[in-house]
Design an enzyme around this catalytic site. Structure first.
Site, PDB file in Angstrom:
ATOM      1  N   SER A 221       0.762  -1.127  -0.024  1.00 43.39           N
ATOM      2  CA  SER A 221      -0.147  -0.138   0.481  1.00 43.39           C
ATOM      3  C   SER A 221       1.307   0.773   0.368  1.00 43.39           C
ATOM      4  O   SER A 221       1.713   1.068  -0.936  1.00 43.39           O
ATOM      5  CB  SER A 221      -0.704  -0.041   0.983  1.00 43.39           C
ATOM      6  OG  SER A 221      -1.942   0.497   0.929  1.00 43.39           O
ATOM      7  N   GLU A 353      -9.151  -5.331  -5.123  1.00 43.45           N
ATOM      8  CA  GLU A 353      -7.713  -3.797  -4.703  1.00 43.45           C
ATOM      9  C   GLU A 353      -9.090  -2.825  -3.774  1.00 43.45           C
ATOM     10  O   GLU A 353      -9.030  -2.423  -2.578  1.00 43.45           O
ATOM     11  CB  GLU A 353      -7.104  -2.909  -5.064  1.00 43.45           C
ATOM     12  CG  GLU A 353      -6.067  -3.562  -5.279  1.00 43.45           C
ATOM     13  CD  GLU A 353      -5.088  -3.948  -4.252  1.00 43.45           C
ATOM     14  OE1 GLU A 353      -4.853  -4.160  -2.861  1.00 43.45           O
ATOM     15  OE2 GLU A 353      -3.729  -4.172  -4.729  1.00 43.45           O
ATOM     16  N   HIS A 466      -7.329  -5.423  -0.565  1.00 44.37           N
ATOM     17  CA  HIS A 466      -5.994  -4.689   0.165  1.00 44.37           C
ATOM     18  C   HIS A 466      -5.509  -5.517   1.123  1.00 44.37           C
ATOM     19  O   HIS A 466      -6.470  -5.198   2.246  1.00 44.37           O
ATOM     20  CB  HIS A 466      -6.790  -3.226  -0.050  1.00 44.37           C
ATOM     21  CG  HIS A 466      -5.268  -2.527  -0.119  1.00 44.37           C
ATOM     22  ND1 HIS A 466      -4.664  -2.162  -0.949  1.00 44.37           N
ATOM     23  CD2 HIS A 466      -5.259  -1.609   1.172  1.00 44.37           C
ATOM     24  CE1 HIS A 466      -4.129  -2.009  -0.474  1.00 44.37           C
ATOM     25  NE2 HIS A 466      -4.151  -1.603   0.213  1.00 44.37           N
TER      26      HIS A 466
END
Length: 565
Positions: A221, A353, A466
């Site tokens: 991330s 995601e 994610h």
């Protein structure tokens, strides 16, 4: 008295099993540090763990909004056996992220402080010998506003793959990224901290059994974004030799800006500081206590979708800035000029995601499981600070993604695909292509698996959200209960790929499905319950967005081209 022989037997067994009788002490350039040994089931050799080693001076007082300075030396044995405080941040957000992403069985009590420039080291090396093991330096995620190193326990990766794992911290939020866009507060303090930590690794890691000539930086991330920024930064040249970006690259436009002035003014105003000049703002903000800055931080509503205000005046992120130092030019220019650190690079994304965790944290109203066309378009416009889709282009984008359906449930899924493509998919492919075209070995993956450890609140249909790969990368099945054999094997495989890459710049090795290099054929690896090679990840989406952005730029010349740096 009969106990004595048993005690001796026990001690002899400990030593025979590689469990040294005294805790590890290592010399660093600044002084000695004391760690502790942890034993992982199934491994004779324990991992030596050092928690909270300082790599810079506490960034307090006049060092707030300033580059990190070398740590002061000490002349005693520093106890580094307890977790350092995480950098100042919203405690609730920090706690939530840590609990969602940790690979530990038990949650660690979190503390927060502006004095946070510490790192953790996990080494499987026999410290009495001169080992030179590959080093893997982890940069945590959290949107550059939350997160910490200690959420991620490096012992499993370290023991299973015989690598030294270092997890680092860096200033976040206002403390890490406040920028007036001039010499008074250049910004990117968090990235300068990351560079300082890499210098510490170069100077010290050999004494922990690591090879300073074989350093892999990896992150997820905002950590993947940071890795990608360091790949482009002249400041990080020769400080690392390979890189892995998981779900985040420097072309993720939400996290980068050429004009930090508006948000600097907003921060000053919310803090009750005058905005007459940069010097006045910086001086005033340096006088604020940590708690006062935290209060300002909470008022900024970082990482939240603003459903009410003008999207053009909403700032959900405190971004990295093109400062002429960490980033000499825009990422697009640096990539086009091929003037970056052309190290072997793994770039990857997850299948969904924008599946659950990000929309939930940002406050997207998607819980009903459906979206009508009007709401979908409105949400796209409200997402302008994150997606940067102009009002004029929204109908084109809506037609492309939702044009083929009248089903509100399907439209919601497609909306989530769209956001995932803009934030992660398309930027990741574009960075990979640029890296490949500069002649550097490049590998791409797409991860699709639902870990058993995820929140029960998450819909069952979200597979490859994610952060899902983190449980495999850090060996959660070996620390937490309840993993299936399939999940355990997946984690073994992912750790093996990552560590092979750290060892020699290529993830492939015996017994693993072949991972093709990302060349003109654009082969990549689909990682999941069944892992296999595929081709041309997101190529249609990249073509659509590239064309759209080119059209946008032609019709409305981007203001950044005229910004004086």
């Amino acid at each position: 008295m009969r106990l004595y022989p048993l005690v001796w037997l026990f001690l002899a067994a400990c030593t025979a099993w590689g469990y040294p009788s005294s805790p590890p002490v290592v010399n660093t350039v600044k002084g000695k540090v004391l760690g502790k040994y942890v034993n992982l089931e199934g491994f004779a050799q324990p991992v030596a763990v050092f928690l909270g080693i300082p790599f810079a001076k506490p960034p307090l007082g006049s060092l707030r909004f300033a580059p990190p300075q070398p740590a002061e030396p000490w002349n005693f044995v520093k106890n580094t056996t307890s977790y350092p405080p995480m950098c100042s941040q919203d405690a609730v957000g920090g706690q939530v992220l840590s609990e969602l992403f940790t690979n530990r069985k038990e949650n660690i009590p979190l503390q927060f402080s502006e004095d946070c420039l510490y790192l953790n080291v996990y080494t499987p090396a026999d410290l009495t010998k001169n080992s030179r093991l590959p080093v893997m330096v982890w940069i945590h995620g959290g949107g550059l506003v939350v997160g910490g190193a200690s959420t991620y326990d490096g012992q499993v990766l370290s023991a299973h793959e015989n690598v030294v794992v270092v997890t680092i911290q860096y200033r976040l939020g206002i403390w890490g990224f406040f920028s007036t866009g001039d010499e008074h507060s250049q910004g990117n303090w968090g990235h300068l901290d990351q560079v300082a930590a890499l210098h510490w690794v170069q100077d010290n890691i050999a004494n922990f059994g690591g090879n300073p000539g074989s350093v892999t930086i990896f992150g997820e991330s905002a950590g993947g974004f940071s890795v990608s920024a360091l790949v482009l930064s002249p400041l990080a040249k020769n400080l690392f030799h390979r890189a892995i970006s998981e779900s985040g690259v420097v072309l993720t436009s939400a996290l980068i800006t050429t004009d930090s002035k508006p948000i600097a003014n907003l921060i000053a105003t919310l803090s009750g500081c005058k905005t007459t000049t940069s010097a006045v703002m910086v001086h005033c903000l340096r006088q604020k206590t940590e708690d006062e800055l935290l209060e300002t931080s909470l008022k900024l509503n970082l990482f939240k979708l603003d459903l009410l205000g003008n999207p053009k005046e909403s700032y959900p992120f405190l971004p990295t800035v093109i400062d002429g130092v960490v980033l000499p030019k825009t990422p697009e220019e640096i990539l086009a000029e091929k003037s970056f650190n052309t190290v072997p690079y793994i770039v990857g994304i997850n299948k969904q995601e924008f599946g659950w965790i990000i929309p939930t944290l940002m406050g997207y109203p998607l819980s009903e499981g459906k979206l009508d066309q009007k709401t979908a378009k409105s949400l796209l416009w409200k997402s302008y600070p994150t997606l940067k889709i102009s009002e004029k282009m929204i109908p084109v984008v809506a037609e492309k993604y939702f044009g083929g359906t009248d089903d509100p449930a399907k439209r919601k899924d497609l909306f989530q695909d769209l956001v995932a493509d803009v934030m992660f998919g398309v930027p990741s492919v574009m960075v990979s292509r640029s890296h490949r075209d500069a002649g550097a070995p490049t590998f791409m993956y797409e991860f699709e698996y639902r870990p058993s450890f995820v929140s029960a609140m998450r819909p069952k249909t979200v597979i490859g959200d994610h952060g899902d790969e983190l449980f495999s990368v850090f060996g959660s099945p070996f620390l937490k209960d309840g993993a299936s054999e399939e999940e355990t094997n997946l984690s073994k495989m992912v750790m093996k790929y990552w560590a092979n890459f750290a060892r020699n710049g290529n993830p492939n090795g015996g017994g693993l499905p072949h991972w093709p290099e990302y060349d003109q054929k654009e082969g990549y690896l689909k990682i999941g319950a069944s892992t296999q090679a595929a081709q041309r990840l997101k190529d249609k989406e990249v073509a659509f967005w590239s064309e759209l952005r080119a059209k946008e730029a032609a019709e409305e010349p981007s203001h950044w081209k005229h910004v004086e740096l």
